[in-house]
Design an enzyme around this catalytic site. Sequence first.
Site, PDB file in Angstrom:
ATOM      1  N   THR A   1      13.027 143.159  29.982  1.00 29.78           N
ATOM      2  CA  THR A   1      13.318 144.474  30.562  1.00 29.78           C
ATOM      3  C   THR A   1      12.803 145.572  29.652  1.00 29.78           C
ATOM      4  OG1 THR A   1      15.319 143.545  31.562  1.00 29.78           O
ATOM      5  CG2 THR A   1      15.121 145.937  31.534  1.00 29.78           C
TER       6      THR A   1
ATOM      7  N   ARG B   1      19.260 133.179  23.368  1.00 28.94           N
ATOM      8  CA  ARG B   1      20.633 132.893  23.793  1.00 28.94           C
ATOM      9  C   ARG B   1      21.625 133.891  23.193  1.00 28.94           C
ATOM     10  NH1 ARG B   1      22.304 126.575  24.310  1.00 28.94           N
ATOM     11  NH2 ARG B   1      20.768 125.945  25.865  1.00 28.94           N
TER      12      ARG B   1
ATOM     13  N   THR C   1      23.023 140.028  23.026  1.00 24.10           N
ATOM     14  CA  THR C   1      23.974 141.114  23.318  1.00 24.10           C
ATOM     15  C   THR C   1      25.402 140.744  22.949  1.00 24.10           C
ATOM     16  OG1 THR C   1      24.280 140.297  25.585  1.00 24.10           O
ATOM     17  CG2 THR C   1      22.561 141.952  25.229  1.00 24.10           C
TER      18      THR C   1
ATOM     19  N   LYS D   1      35.828 145.821  33.204  1.00 24.39           N
ATOM     20  CA  LYS D   1      37.209 146.002  32.761  1.00 24.39           C
ATOM     21  C   LYS D   1      37.449 147.446  32.335  1.00 24.39           C
ATOM     22  CE  LYS D   1      40.667 144.474  29.430  1.00 24.39           C
ATOM     23  NZ  LYS D   1      41.105 143.436  28.468  1.00 24.39           N
TER      24      LYS D   1
ATOM     25  N   HIS E   1      33.457 129.116  75.524  1.00 30.19           N
ATOM     26  CA  HIS E   1      34.621 128.884  74.676  1.00 30.19           C
ATOM     27  C   HIS E   1      34.417 127.675  73.765  1.00 30.19           C
ATOM     28  CE1 HIS E   1      36.699 132.112  76.576  1.00 30.19           C
ATOM     29  NE2 HIS E   1      36.700 131.535  77.755  1.00 30.19           N
TER      30      HIS E   1
END
Length: 522
Positions: A39, A66, A69, A139, A274
């Site tokens: 990115t 891995r 962040t 959160k 039906h």
Amino acid sequence: MTSIPIRRALLSVSDKTGVVDLARTLADKGVELVSTGGTAKALRDAGLTVLDVAELTGFPEMMDGRVKTLHPTVHGGLLAVRDDPEHAAAMAEHGIGAIDLVVVNLYPFEATVARGADRDTVIENIDIGGPSMVRSAAKNHAYVAIVTDPADYAVVARGETTLDERRGFAAKAFAATAAYDGAIARWFGQVDQGQRFPATLPLALRRAGELRYGENPHQAAAFYTGNDGVRGIGQARQVQGKELSYNNLNDADAALELVAEFRDAEPTCVIVKHANPCGVASGATLEAAYASAFACDTVSAFGGIVAVNRPLDEATARAIAGIFTEVVVAPDADEAALAVFAAKKNLRLLLTGELPDPTRDGLSAKSIAGGWLVQGRDNGVLTDDMLRVVTKRQPTAQELADCRFAWTVAKHVKSNAIVYAKDGATAGVGAGQMNRLESARIAAWKAKDAADKAGWGTPHTVGSAVASDAFFPFADGLLAAVEAGATAVIQPGGSIRDEEVIAVADQAGLAMVFTGMRHFRH
């Protein structure tokens, strides 16, 4: 705190569609951009200034990406309660800056599984850092906006967010991580570990739309689509007509599932009312197939659902449009057929593009008080080696073909199910009765009524094959079929009174075939 300006945004997306435009808009508003890996490269390639997460944390990406962040500088910037003095002091002491916006979409786990990747590749496409950031930001939505849906890029592009917006983003975010984790759990349990019914069965459904009401006006309802990769009613293109109702969708699915049984057969038409077929027929053309299916029960066909296994042509469209029809389902339709239906503004036309595979595996679920009943799909297919003639007389080639046809239809009729068929068309259908005898009688009565209305003189049950979705527990149901004129019978067998039933068939000169397979449908 209601409206919060975006001063720092962290962008880390697998699907980069639209992210450069969003980042450019935010940068123009003075927002600092923080990003990772691919990115960050895409944003820099677009000429934008980006602070790499490694620069923010002081730690490089490691372990093949891995770990990048998963750091207090990132999660502290997401989880800090901004107006809590202790949180503010901790941020100041450790040099943690607030992050006001997180834009994340996760590694393409399901797409990786769908393309048949090997186990190691599937495991590598389990996102860890992404869901962690999503949950932290969601959160703390009182202060942080979390965007997991590119459709929301336009909202945050304003450079500020309201509390109501952040609440909505958080709800989407937790749903996204729940669905993601559910897909991983299903793969581990059902695919990797081979557990057809794992101890926990997570389901992730996406709302396609709210419906006017459910089966009845006092019931609220919505339509959700799954993620099993099957194209069906949920993926069909509605060309015209009013909004589909709960009952429309349920009946259209029943029609599609049945006509899909004939996807490799000659032109075939199914008429459902039906959730039960009231007429099914194959023919040289779709128009002929529709005429035969309609003739089976002209009363029930009114306001019914029609499904066909071939693209619709003008002649068939005109025939269908001759009476009130709620929904028509087809793989496709030519321009002339579309023009015919266009004159029927209330008729819903659904084009599926393809028919589902009736032999596909999968699970079906039904809610009951306090739980769910989950089972494998009824994808049983009748093969030659399953057929066992148990009577003295062998069926003729035509009788055997009609037995197979009737058996296929009976699979999609509510139990107790009795289906008479002759020359590739249903002659009478008895559905949903509390005993098999009544189903046999009702189907025969409907066939006689159809003959009287059409002026045939003789009901099409005469010389027909009759299918029973389960064994005849007594000979009375078989005797009703004999009285209706059936000459061949197909049923699972397995009753303690099989010998009695076979003896009655022999006495009547019938040919009877056992399948060893039952098709209850409740």
